[in-house]
Write an enzyme that holds these catalytic residues in place. Structure first.
Site, short mmCIF file in Angstrom:
data_model
loop_
_atom_site.label_atom_id
_atom_site.label_comp_id
_atom_site.label_asym_id
_atom_site.label_seq_id
_atom_site.Cartn_x
_atom_site.Cartn_y
_atom_site.Cartn_z
N ASP A 1 72.52 -65.44 -53.00
CA ASP A 1 72.09 -66.40 -51.99
C ASP A 1 71.02 -65.77 -51.10
O ASP A 1 71.28 -64.78 -50.42
CB ASP A 1 73.30 -66.83 -51.14
CG ASP A 1 73.03 -68.03 -50.26
OD1 ASP A 1 71.87 -68.23 -49.87
OD2 ASP A 1 73.99 -68.76 -49.95
N SER B 1 76.74 -75.12 -46.76
CA SER B 1 75.74 -74.79 -45.74
C SER B 1 76.03 -75.52 -44.42
O SER B 1 77.07 -75.31 -43.81
CB SER B 1 74.35 -75.12 -46.29
OG SER B 1 73.34 -74.45 -45.56
N HIS C 1 72.23 -70.42 -53.22
CA HIS C 1 72.87 -71.14 -52.12
C HIS C 1 73.60 -72.40 -52.57
O HIS C 1 74.36 -72.97 -51.81
CB HIS C 1 71.77 -71.51 -51.11
CG HIS C 1 72.26 -71.96 -49.78
ND1 HIS C 1 73.09 -71.19 -48.99
CD2 HIS C 1 72.04 -73.11 -49.08
CE1 HIS C 1 73.34 -71.83 -47.86
NE2 HIS C 1 72.74 -73.00 -47.90
#
Length: 290
Positions: free
Chosen positions: A233, A114, A261
Site C-alpha cells: 500500500d 480507507s 490500497h
C-alpha cells in the site's frame, strides 16, 4: 417489476439490487444482495469512488452467507451531494443515519476501505449499540504524512490522465488497469455535483493535515476488529495496520502480499474469504456466549 431505483445488476454471478433510502435527509444509494445478518460495505474517498466499482467482485462472495449492503458515502456515487461542509463528523452522522433508516433487526458488521474504514470506526466508537464487528481495510484514521503518492488523490485535477495516476497510486505495481475502470470512475468524478463535493472533502482533509483520530479515540473501539492491509500500500503504509492492532484490544491482522490500497479490487477473493472467516468466527463465539 423493479422500478428504476431497484435495477438488478447482472455483472456478477450473484445479482444485486440498487435501491435508495432517505438517511437523515440525504438520499442515499446502496446495493443489496443475500440474506442473513447485515454486513455494510463502505468504499474509500478517492475521486470517482462508489459502491459498485469498489465492491462488485466481493458482494457475490459475501452474499452467500450474509445480507450485504454496499452504500455510496455522502458526496459520492449516486448519493446526494448537499451544500454542506464535508467533515468526518458529517460522514459519521450519515452512516449512523443510514443504519437507522435501514431498520435492521439487530446490530450490523461494518467493512470499510480507507475513508470508509475511518467512518465505520467512528460509528463503532460513538454508536456501539449499532455495531457487531468491524473490518478495516487500508483504513484511514491514523496520522499519515501527506506524501507524494497521496497527491494524485488529494489534488486530483479531474482529467482522465489524472484518474490513471490516481488509480496507479491506489494499486500495486503489477495491477492491470483496464479502460472500463478508468472510464467509470472518471464519469462519476466529473459529474458537477460530485466534483464540488470532492473538492470540499479534499479541502477539509488538507486543512486538517489528513484524516485521523486521536489514538485514545481509536483505543475505545469496543467491537472485534479485523485489520486488513496490502503489503504494498503506497497510500496508507502497511505499518499503519500494526498501529491499529496495537491500539484496538480485540483485533486480528491480515496482510496481503502484492496488494496496494484496494484489497477488494486487487485480491477480491482473498479479501472476501478473510472477512468471511473473521465474521463466522465472531458469530460462533457470540452463539457460544449466549
Amino acid at each position: 417489476m423493479l422500478n428504476k431505483a431497484e435495477q438488478i445488476s447482472e455483472k456478477s454471478e450473484s445479482a444485486y439490487v440498487e435501491r435508495f433510502v432517505n438517511a437523515g435527509g440525504v438520499e442515499t444509494r446502496y446495493l443489496e444482495a443475500g440474506k442473513g445478518q447485515p454486513v455494510i460495505l463502505i468504499h474509500g474517498g478517492g475521486a470517482g469512488a462508489e459502491s459498485e466499482g469498489n465492491w462488485r467482485n466481493v458482494i457475490p462472495i459475501l452474499a452467500r452467507h450474509y445480507r450485504v449492503i454496499a452504500m455510496d458515502m455522502l458526496g459520492f456515487g449516486k448519493t446526494a451531494k448537499p451544500d454542506i461542509e464535508y467533515t468526518q463528523d458529517r460522514r459519521i452522522r450519515h452512516l449512523h443515519d443510514f443504519i437507522k433508516a435501514m431498520n435492521f433487526d439487530g446490530k450490523v458488521s461494518i467493512v470499510g476501505n480507507s475513508m470508509g474504514g475511518a467512518t465505520g470506526l467512528g460509528v463503532s466508537v460513538l454508536h456501539s449499540e449499532l455495531v457487531n464487528a468491524l473490518v478495516l481495510m487500508g483504513s484511514a484514521g491514523l496520522v499519515v504524512e501527506i506524501h507524494e503518492d497521496l497527491r494524485p488523490i488529494i489534488n486530483y485535477d479531474f482529467t482522465r490522465e489524472g484518474m490513471v495516476h490516481l488509480v496507479k497510486a491506489l494499486t500495486n505495481d503489477g495491477f492491470k488497469i483496464d479502460d472500463a475502470m478508468i472510464n467509470s470512475r472518471y464519469t462519476y468524478a466529473t459529474d458537477e455535483a460530485t466534483r464540488k463535493a470532492y473538492v470540499a472533502t479534499m479541502q477539509w482533509i488538507r486543512e486538517q493535515g489528513g484524516l485521523f483520530y486521536d489514538p485514545e479515540f481509536i483505543r475505545k473501539v469496543p467491537v472485534p476488529t479485523l485489520v486488513v492491509h496490502g503489503k504494498d500500500d503506497k497510500v496508507v503504509p502497511v505499518e499503519t495496520a500494526y498501529k491499529f492492532l496495537d491500539l484496538i484490544d480485540d483485533s486480528w491482522g491480515y496482510i496481503i502480499p502484492h496488494c496496494g490500497h484496494w484489497a477488494m479490487i486487487e485480491h477480491p477473493e482473498d479479501f472476501a474469504n478473510a472477512t468471511l472467516s473473521f465474521l463466522s468466527r465472531r458469530a460462533d463465539i457470540t452463539r457460544a456466549a449466549a
